[in-house]
Write a protein that holds these residues in place. Structure first.
Motif, PDB file in Angstrom:
ATOM      1  N   LYS A 199      18.742  41.976  34.010  1.00 26.15           N
ATOM      2  CA  LYS A 199      19.644  43.111  34.218  1.00 26.15           C
ATOM      3  C   LYS A 199      19.460  44.189  33.140  1.00 26.15           C
ATOM      4  O   LYS A 199      18.656  44.037  32.219  1.00 26.15           O
TER       5      LYS A 199
ATOM      6  N   CYS B  82      21.783  42.904  29.718  1.00 25.49           N
ATOM      7  CA  CYS B  82      21.887  41.491  29.325  1.00 25.49           C
ATOM      8  C   CYS B  82      20.678  40.755  29.896  1.00 25.49           C
ATOM      9  O   CYS B  82      19.858  41.360  30.590  1.00 25.49           O
TER      10      CYS B  82
ATOM     11  N   CYS C  51      20.674  38.253  32.062  1.00 25.10           N
ATOM     12  CA  CYS C  51      20.885  37.579  33.348  1.00 25.10           C
ATOM     13  C   CYS C  51      19.783  37.946  34.334  1.00 25.10           C
ATOM     14  O   CYS C  51      19.274  39.062  34.294  1.00 25.10           O
TER      15      CYS C  51
ATOM     16  N   VAL D 154      25.661  35.599  36.009  1.00 24.69           N
ATOM     17  CA  VAL D 154      26.666  36.360  35.268  1.00 24.69           C
ATOM     18  C   VAL D 154      26.804  35.800  33.853  1.00 24.69           C
ATOM     19  O   VAL D 154      26.700  34.592  33.656  1.00 24.69           O
ATOM     20  N   CYS D 155      26.994  36.705  32.871  1.00 22.25           N
ATOM     21  CA  CYS D 155      27.220  36.271  31.497  1.00 22.25           C
ATOM     22  C   CYS D 155      28.367  37.107  30.925  1.00 22.25           C
ATOM     23  O   CYS D 155      28.846  38.031  31.575  1.00 22.25           O
TER      24      CYS D 155
ATOM     25  N   CYS E 136      27.701  41.112  31.250  1.00 22.95           N
ATOM     26  CA  CYS E 136      27.850  41.810  32.530  1.00 22.95           C
ATOM     27  C   CYS E 136      29.189  41.512  33.188  1.00 22.95           C
ATOM     28  O   CYS E 136      29.587  42.199  34.128  1.00 22.95           O
TER      29      CYS E 136
HETATM   30 ZN    ZN Z   1      24.701  39.122  32.239  1.00 17.39          ZN
END
Ligand code: ZN
Ligand code: ADP
Ligand code: MG
Length: 491
Positions: free
Chosen positions: A21, A24, A26, A39-40, A43
């Motif tokens: 992304k 980040c 991800c 997802v982290c 984000c």
């Molecule tokens: Zn993320």
């Protein structure tokens, strides 16, 4: 009735296919995956997390801007664009405001046989939001943040577009351009190319623009064209009946084939833009930009011009073949497999025949089976071989089409298929001699007619040879042999 003209500017979002992304690490490849599986905390907008810019996405932004002939800002930065919506976890989107990556560009489109330059106002990089689903009958919405933080390029044109056909052509050119650059799948159905036209109408000759309406939810080039057409007609009718146009966002309803109101100007946001304090501004020097520029591939319009000049293709054939990168690549590989001297007249003849098979037969088969060119069983070299077989007189053009369909289905070579099905043309004099003799013996009347001066009788006799050989005789050879025999007899 007064004469009206439409004024259209297009905003377009292109999803970059980077591995990760925008801010980040991800995975950015989560289309169709389990909701919230990519997802982290970054984000998902957790407090205290910090974004780190994906350098590849930044470079691709510059590359995209260069491909659209934009000027590049040596200094550019990110800004926060605030709005509140459940798909936007931070409460703001990281975007670019007053210093975008690219500005003042242009592209040349072609619609209804007319070339036209469309000016690009700006190109900037921003992150995507998540996705909301509202299940029918439920009193809640579901949030999927897989898409949140995906890198997007937003491209905004000047209001230079005038017709639905031009709007569609512009969309298709962007699609082709990003696919050529290899930085986006640019698939409208999957939503990684989103085209949003702003449409207004005015009386011909007026100097001011009319009130604009923005249309969303378009997921094919055909709906872009239809929605613009519909909206122009709707606005003209409204003006004609004395109404005023309301500035609003409308959505395209595919089942009803019309635009419907979504949100009006009163609900317009104040985005409270300010510079993103967690990301340093970027500085790209001239040599660094030139370095990105050197990676620009040949673009659709350039390839189209080269197909016309090198292969002698018609403008429309070249446009068809270069509209898709993979199709253009397949075509060029097939022509190259012919191993014919470049710039020779034979090359042009060969290239034209390859074009006929690919733009006719092959595209028909691809669209009926919705196949991807990259996954075809058929190989470019096999197309070249088939054209070679026709040129050498092994099979006729009509038989070639039949063989081609089989090649497409099975991936077998043309020779294999022609042999299996006994479709090879008889080009061997010895094999035809008996048939020719037989035809002359059993059609004495026609032979006499010919000798008495009725030249058309020769054609009839050639027809009989074709019939007798079940269509497999090489027509040129059959005709030559009949002519020779008749001339002998008339001595
Ligand atoms: Zn993320
Ligand atoms: P907004 O802030 O509402 O998004 P912009 O000025 O950024 O408006 O313009 C968005 C797009 O709409 C641009 O492509 C622009 O060229 C186009 N546009 C602006 N005014 C008009 C108009 N009156 N009619 C049609 N298109 C317009
Ligand atoms: Mg807008």
């Amino acid at each position: 009735m007064k004469q009206y003209e439409a004024v259209i500017g297009i905003e377009c979002h292109v999803q970059l296919n980077t591995r990760t992304k925008l801010f980040c690490s991800c995975s950015n490849d989560s289309f169709g995956k389990k909701p919230n599986s990519s997802v982290c905390p970054v984000c998902a907008g957790f407090p205290g997390t910090l974004p780190v810019a994906n350098v590849l996405a930044i470079k691709w932004g510059i590359l995209g801007a260069l491909a659209l002939n934009c000027k590049i800002n040596h200094f550019f930065k990110f800004d926060r664009k605030h709005y509140f919506y459940p798909d936007l976890p931070k409460g703001y989107q990281i975007s670019q405001y007053d210093q975008p990556v690219g500005y003042s560009g242009w592209v040349e489109i072609e619609a209804e046989g007319q070339k036209k330059k469309i000016r690009i106002n700006r190109l900037h990089i921003e992150e995507d939001a998540g996705k909301l689903t509202h299940e029918k009958g439920s009193d809640y919405s579901l949030v999927d943040l897989n898409r949140a933080g995906t890198p997007l390029l937003e491209i905004v044109t000047e209001p230079d577009i005038r017709t639905a056909a031009e709007g569609k052509a512009y969309g298709q050119l962007l699609h082709a351009t990003f696919r050529y650059l290899g930085i986006s799948d640019a698939n409208m159905e999957q939503g990684n190319l989103r085209i949003e036209p702003n449409i207004s109408v005015r009386e011909v000759g007026a100097s001011e623009f009319g009130t604009k309406v923005e249309v969303k939810n378009l997921n094919s080039f055909r709906s872009v064209e239809r929605a613009i057409h519909y909206e122009i007609e709707r606005q003209i009718q409204a003006l004609e009946s004395g109404e005023t146009i309301v500035q609003e966002t409308r959505g395209w309803d595919e089942s009803k084939q019309k635009t419907v109101p979504q949100r009006s100007k009163e609900e317009a946001h104040d985005y409270r833009y300010f510079p993103e304090p967690d990301l340093p501004p970027f500085h790209y020097t001239r040599p660094q930009i030139d370095e990105v520029k050197s990676k620009l591939p040949e673009l659709p319009n350039e390839k189209k011009a080269r197909f016309v000049s090198d292969y002698g293709l018609s403008h429309s054939d070249a446009a068809t073949l270069t509209g898709d990168k993979d199709l253009a690549g397949f075509y060029e590989a097939a022509v190259a497999a012919g191993e014919i001297d470049q710039s020779s007249e034979q090359l042009r003849q060969f290239a034209k025949k390859v074009c006929n098979l690919i733009s006719g037969e092959m595209l028909r088969l691809i669209s009926s089976g919705r196949e991807e060119i990259a996954n075809l069983k058929l190989k470019p070299s096999q197309v070249a071989e088939l054209v070679g077989m026709v040129e050498q007189g092994d099979i006729s053009t009509s038989v070639a089409k039949e063989v081609f369909r089989d090649m497409f289905e099975t991936g077998k070579s043309g020779r294999e298929i022609a042999e299996e099905k006994g479709l090879s043309q008889i080009s061997d004099i010895n094999a035809l001699v008996t048939i020719v003799e037989k035809v002359l013996n059993s059609n004495q009347k026609s032979v006499e007619d010919y000798l008495a001066g009725k030249e058309a009788a020769a054609k009839f006799l050639v027809g009989q040879v074709m019939k007798e050989s079940k269509g497999q005789a090489n027509p040129q050879l059959a005709s030559d042999m009949i002519e020779d025999k008749l001339k002998e007899l008339s001595k």
